[in-house]
Scaffold this active site. Sequence first.
Site, mmCIF file in Angstrom:
data_model
loop_
_atom_site.group_PDB
_atom_site.id
_atom_site.type_symbol
_atom_site.label_atom_id
_atom_site.label_comp_id
_atom_site.label_asym_id
_atom_site.label_seq_id
_atom_site.Cartn_x
_atom_site.Cartn_y
_atom_site.Cartn_z
ATOM 1 N N GLU A 62 26.836 61.178 87.968
ATOM 2 C CA GLU A 62 27.123 59.833 88.723
ATOM 3 C C GLU A 62 28.509 59.182 88.411
ATOM 4 O O GLU A 62 28.765 58.539 89.229
ATOM 5 C CB GLU A 62 25.839 58.845 88.185
ATOM 6 C CG GLU A 62 25.984 57.417 88.882
ATOM 7 C CD GLU A 62 24.587 56.531 88.680
ATOM 8 O OE1 GLU A 62 24.946 55.525 88.521
ATOM 9 O OE2 GLU A 62 23.738 57.422 88.614
ATOM 10 N N ASP B 154 22.403 59.440 87.017
ATOM 11 C CA ASP B 154 21.419 59.001 85.998
ATOM 12 C C ASP B 154 20.007 59.054 86.083
ATOM 13 O O ASP B 154 19.559 58.924 87.027
ATOM 14 C CB ASP B 154 21.835 57.434 85.832
ATOM 15 C CG ASP B 154 23.274 57.125 85.552
ATOM 16 O OD1 ASP B 154 23.946 57.981 84.850
ATOM 17 O OD2 ASP B 154 23.824 55.886 85.913
ATOM 18 N N TYR C 271 28.754 53.039 78.825
ATOM 19 C CA TYR C 271 28.470 52.561 80.128
ATOM 20 C C TYR C 271 27.950 50.878 80.236
ATOM 21 O O TYR C 271 27.029 50.838 79.483
ATOM 22 C CB TYR C 271 27.689 53.322 80.906
ATOM 23 C CG TYR C 271 27.504 52.973 82.503
ATOM 24 C CD1 TYR C 271 28.512 53.068 83.252
ATOM 25 C CD2 TYR C 271 26.239 52.567 82.808
ATOM 26 C CE1 TYR C 271 28.213 52.944 84.750
ATOM 27 C CE2 TYR C 271 25.840 52.407 84.208
ATOM 28 C CZ TYR C 271 26.826 52.562 85.207
ATOM 29 O OH TYR C 271 26.817 51.930 86.425
#
Length: 836
Positions: free
Chosen positions: A9, A106, A332
Amino acid sequence: MSKTLVIAEKPSVAGDLAKALPGKFSRTKTHFESDDYIVSYAIGHLVSICYPEEINPEWQKWDMANLPILPEEFKLKALDGTKSQLNALQKLIRRSDVDEIINACDAGREGELIFNYIIKYVWNKSVAKKSFKRLWLQSMTTESIKNAFNNLREKEEMIALEETALCRSESDWLIGINATRALTGYNSRRGGFFLTPCGRVQTPTLSLMVKRERERMVFVPRTFYNIFAKFIFEGGNYTGKWINQNFKKDTADPFKRADRLWTREDSNAIIEKCGKQPAIVTEESKESRQSAPQLYDLTLLQREANSRFGFSAKNTLNIAQALYERHKLLTYPRTDSKFLPEDYVNPTKNTLSIQSEWNYGRYAAEAVEKKYVKKDKRIFNNAKISDHHAISPTNLLPGGNLSEPEMKIYTMVVQRYIAVFFPPAVYLNTKRLSRINKETFLTEGRILKSPGWKAIYGAELDSDKDKTLTPLPDMAEITCDTLNTEEQQTRPPARFNEATLLSAMENSDKLIEDDELSEAMKERGLGTPATRAAIIEKILKEKYVVREGKDLTPTGKAFELLALLEAMKIEVLASPEMTGEWEHKLNQILTGEFTREKFMAEICDMTRHIIDQVRNFEGKEIQEEAPFSPVNGMTFLSSPTAWISKDGKISIRKILGGRMLEQQDVLDLLAGKVIGPYSNFRSKRGKPFTASVQLKNNKIEFMFADSTDNLDIEAILKTEPLGASPVDGTFVFATPTAWLSESALNGDKEKGLRIGKIILEKELEEKHIRQLLTDGKTELIPGFISKRKKPFDAYLILEKNGKVSFDFPPRKYKSKDKVKKTDKAEDTKKIKNEKN
């Protein structure tokens, strides 16, 4: 030789996957490649559903006749800004030597959607011949990645998750597009184009704010009293606060408290009863422990950054994203988890060892040396991680290239990351009860015995300052020396700020009565951590909400939208229950109890219902007789947005200049009175302004302090003057919006004196103007509101040239002088602008 294409991703994840896979990888601008594998990546969403007019040119026109828009197929388009990466992926996916494609996006619904849309967008006969697998990752350690590649899931196992992702995306599109176009069409029916955005997340969010504002509007403050007693003994004294020891919470009246008295008579009776009387004192102490807060998910980081630094949710997200993408210092950030994977114990120790070289190195080193890092479900818990784990520092340390805001956010994350492993803070809490004639006074103390995790924050936690009680000698005789009463008022519920609104969106399941729907919402809330900031910015941009300091205030446009939805009986659009019901059924799709076909059929039915409600309402708008009707023999009707005379000659909007009119305001206008001045009107751009309002020739007109238009000057000059202007000696008279000298009434802009009736949200009284004209200075006036939305008290000064300025009483706290002087300078400048 055939190859396997792995699509992650994000670029950073692709890099980690390439490191864990066997073989030597070469790196290009768009992917990594070895003899057996190609590892590439999306950059979040690369593809989205087209706009209606891109699907069918006939839908270009925003016309009710075109609604509902229910495409047979949801065509996709490439998003601007990432087309080059999408084109690169298309080439890789269609490569003849690629026979297997692994979805490494993800592990969750959104990752499934991102991959599915990419494949659907590039689909052709060659892609149809390839096989598909799913990599399911919740941890990014090398061991976990290898494990996941050894246990790839079959495409068939992921069909249910894929279907829920498509259902959610398509249903959001259907409801958002159709509701927005229908409501825009209704509001534009008399000409113009009045965009009325409406959506599954933003409209319930607006509803939360409008309901809160309505509560504030009808709130009536109540006076209550606190009693404080000073107790003396040989060599010392202390203060106690009266409490009712038999108090029990009253669910019907949440304003009741153990320390509140509701009449002056009750307060006086206790003072009479206890003054100069001996007290019997008991005291007990006990320890309490406070564990460190959990690690940050995005919403918690946004809330705390807003509370501490005033950062907007959007700014915090952008800063965290920069620390992740550009500086590589954080993991992230768009995560909804406050936990780490269970196999992260050793990597965490390593990260802390690296942090021992930075600003909080002493504490990071202590965590490692004293073995604070251990398996603890409060920190390491796979069951609490969906797509991404908690925001954490990486194994890099910052150089000198961080901006001040970036350093603040990075520091917050590092402090929390270290603190969560430290022991609890230990307090000694002391409660002293002083009893006189069956009345009780409470004195509390709190001492921090062991700081534990709070040592990492040091002086930042002002609330943790010790409150030490004066020790009592053995057998001391204690007397109640003096008592005093403080009169206070209950306050309305506070407006939302970004921190509290984010919390309300995250915990919207608590607003749903149905247990099943509430449970379905628990894991989601309104929006996602990644989208909530954008939702807040969107409602600000659409002028549904304005910022007032840190507060977010709904405008008249928001009130009108909610009133319209209620009148059209489609208030489901404003309820979090719709999201709750969707999530409940999406969960049923995952378990096989419901199907995608049934879900989308229900969404299409709901879309048709919404359009029918708007169309039918447009055809014959229901108007009930107004509660105050008739007035002077004239019948008035109530529409969702206005009070309208039966003959249609008078129409008074319920929300005027962003301000909701009370029914008494309407009655006063119909009686020919001028209402106001009010300081809470807002322009179309959301800027506040002060004005009075009158109904003239059946039309609403605003009246401003600096204008003599619409004034009956002859009648005003016949009223009693309040005094003479210091500028030119002409008399000063009251007008509906201001106090004006005769010269100002006659249009003299150079020497005419003008003093608005409202200055910094404080309405002045006639006596204040008399004081200014007689003495040049008023008494101390309480209740001005500064630009920073802080209340303050001040004297007003009228200078010889007609300028009005502030004079402040002496400051009690020198440490705040600098801040107050800044406020004074800003507000003095503002008062001169308002006066004119």
